[in-house]
Motif scaffolding. Sequence first.
Motif, PDB file in Angstrom:
ATOM      1  N   MET A 116       0.848  -1.198   0.000  1.00 41.54           N
ATOM      2  CA  MET A 116       0.000   0.000   0.000  1.00 41.54           C
ATOM      3  C   MET A 116       0.883   1.247   0.000  1.00 41.54           C
ATOM      4  O   MET A 116       1.815   1.360   0.792  1.00 41.54           O
ATOM      5  CB  MET A 116      -0.931  -0.014   1.216  1.00 41.54           C
ATOM      6  CG  MET A 116      -2.023  -1.077   1.113  1.00 41.54           C
ATOM      7  SD  MET A 116      -3.095  -1.173   2.576  1.00 41.54           S
ATOM      8  CE  MET A 116      -2.024  -2.091   3.701  1.00 41.54           C
ATOM      9  N   GLN A 173      -7.817   6.410   2.506  1.00 45.33           N
ATOM     10  CA  GLN A 173      -7.415   5.290   3.353  1.00 45.33           C
ATOM     11  C   GLN A 173      -8.460   4.172   3.310  1.00 45.33           C
ATOM     12  O   GLN A 173      -8.106   2.988   3.299  1.00 45.33           O
ATOM     13  CB  GLN A 173      -7.212   5.767   4.797  1.00 45.33           C
ATOM     14  CG  GLN A 173      -5.954   6.595   4.976  1.00 45.33           C
ATOM     15  CD  GLN A 173      -5.683   6.892   6.433  1.00 45.33           C
ATOM     16  OE1 GLN A 173      -6.012   7.957   6.941  1.00 45.33           O
ATOM     17  NE2 GLN A 173      -5.071   5.956   7.123  1.00 45.33           N
ATOM     18  N   VAL A 176      -8.071   2.426  -0.271  1.00 38.63           N
ATOM     19  CA  VAL A 176      -6.833   1.644  -0.410  1.00 38.63           C
ATOM     20  C   VAL A 176      -6.902   0.382   0.453  1.00 38.63           C
ATOM     21  O   VAL A 176      -6.544  -0.712   0.003  1.00 38.63           O
ATOM     22  CB  VAL A 176      -5.607   2.497  -0.030  1.00 38.63           C
ATOM     23  CG1 VAL A 176      -4.353   1.630   0.061  1.00 38.63           C
ATOM     24  CG2 VAL A 176      -5.393   3.601  -1.060  1.00 38.63           C
ATOM     25  N   THR A 180      -7.263  -3.454  -0.989  1.00 37.20           N
ATOM     26  CA  THR A 180      -6.218  -4.427  -0.628  1.00 37.20           C
ATOM     27  C   THR A 180      -6.831  -5.655   0.026  1.00 37.20           C
ATOM     28  O   THR A 180      -6.442  -6.797  -0.263  1.00 37.20           O
ATOM     29  CB  THR A 180      -5.183  -3.785   0.312  1.00 37.20           C
ATOM     30  OG1 THR A 180      -4.567  -2.676  -0.366  1.00 37.20           O
ATOM     31  CG2 THR A 180      -4.104  -4.785   0.707  1.00 37.20           C
ATOM     32  N   GLY A 208       4.113  -1.523   3.192  1.00 29.84           N
ATOM     33  CA  GLY A 208       3.611  -0.201   2.845  1.00 29.84           C
ATOM     34  C   GLY A 208       4.553   0.902   3.260  1.00 29.84           C
ATOM     35  O   GLY A 208       5.494   0.695   4.017  1.00 29.84           O
ATOM     36  N   GLY A 212       0.284   4.159   3.667  1.00 28.87           N
ATOM     37  CA  GLY A 212       0.127   2.729   3.429  1.00 28.87           C
ATOM     38  C   GLY A 212       0.771   1.877   4.495  1.00 28.87           C
ATOM     39  O   GLY A 212       0.285   0.796   4.832  1.00 28.87           O
TER      40      GLY A 212
END
Length: 389
Positions: A116, A173, A176, A180, A208, A212
Amino acid sequence: ITLNPNLKDTKTKTMFKPLALAAIIAIGVSDAFTAPGNSVPLLSNKNFIKTRPSSFALNANVVDLDDEVIKEGDGTSTRIRVKGIDREWDGGKGTMEVDVFLPENNTKPKGCAFFMHGFSQYPKAYRKTLLKVAADANVAVLAVRTGVTDKQVLSDNKDKIGKGKGDAQYCLQRAVSQDTMQLIDMIKKGSDELKIKVGKGTPLGLMGHSMGGGLCFYVAEQKQIDYVACMAPAVGVESFDPYTAVNAFTPKHSLLIAGTWDIIAPLKAIKKIFTDANANKPNSSILAKIARGLHTGFEDDLVIFDIKLTSLGGIAALLFPFIGFGEFLIILLLKVIRQNTGQLEGSQDLLINFFTAMATKKPITVDSVKESFEASSGDERWSKKFSFE
């Protein structure tokens, strides 16, 4: 930066020139586009995916590489762009794209790592690192290409899903992390869309940087992932707080890499994650400190969104009256200084060693990390910058 080299208004040019140069320098020493904060109240978890797998998805098989296959670096690894993956999580809209990094000519990676990126970046900012990890650790690396300009993020921000605040960072956030987590589910279920299938028992890990990196512990808690390696993890908004996550679920192995000169993800804040993890699960977390390490020192290239800053600056300097060629040269100089400190190379070695240990199911301890780092680090001047706890 909107300076016109041909500006005739001397007073205006004199006033703004120092500000523009200061802004360029700030880009070189910190991630000027990342501003983690705690501005959004904690939201209910009822809208988040709740699947908690009882076993992880050994031995992965690569299938039908018929998408955008790109040979990069020294030819030891491959990047595949997978497009048009429908979002299946609650509140997900449209499709997402994923970069899949695979070791070259190896049909059976021994593990999977999910990456990330930082707030203003895409996987492009870390591409060389991800290629090296895939090739040298013999793992598949999957990175969502979900950034601040993604339609999902723009739509969520417009709809003010952050409890009426419309906070862009919360929206990013959320997207992402949810994208994921969907990838993790897809890998475990053997989806052909991602061009890789894994067998039962394949170790899964998270990786990350910045925003991330902070999200790694949230996703690990949601999906019970036991391997986490992050560079300069930033706290971000409360809903995805790594402190809360690491206390709810502590991974068996975590590696935190921090720069002592990082003003975005300060060492003190990162050390709290390390301390909490070890308090909950002794000897589970390792802290690698880099003397004079910077927040952007973990990136292969300075990137804003999906564009290299050097390329953007060069085009602007040559074609448009936005910045002068002198400012562009300063950006290039800062890039050279930032990347010739050993921070990036040393961090790459740490990540490769961590995910190699994951893939081969070897113990990960402070002593083993030190030993493997000393064996793989090529420049003693740079390796002396790293210390471990």
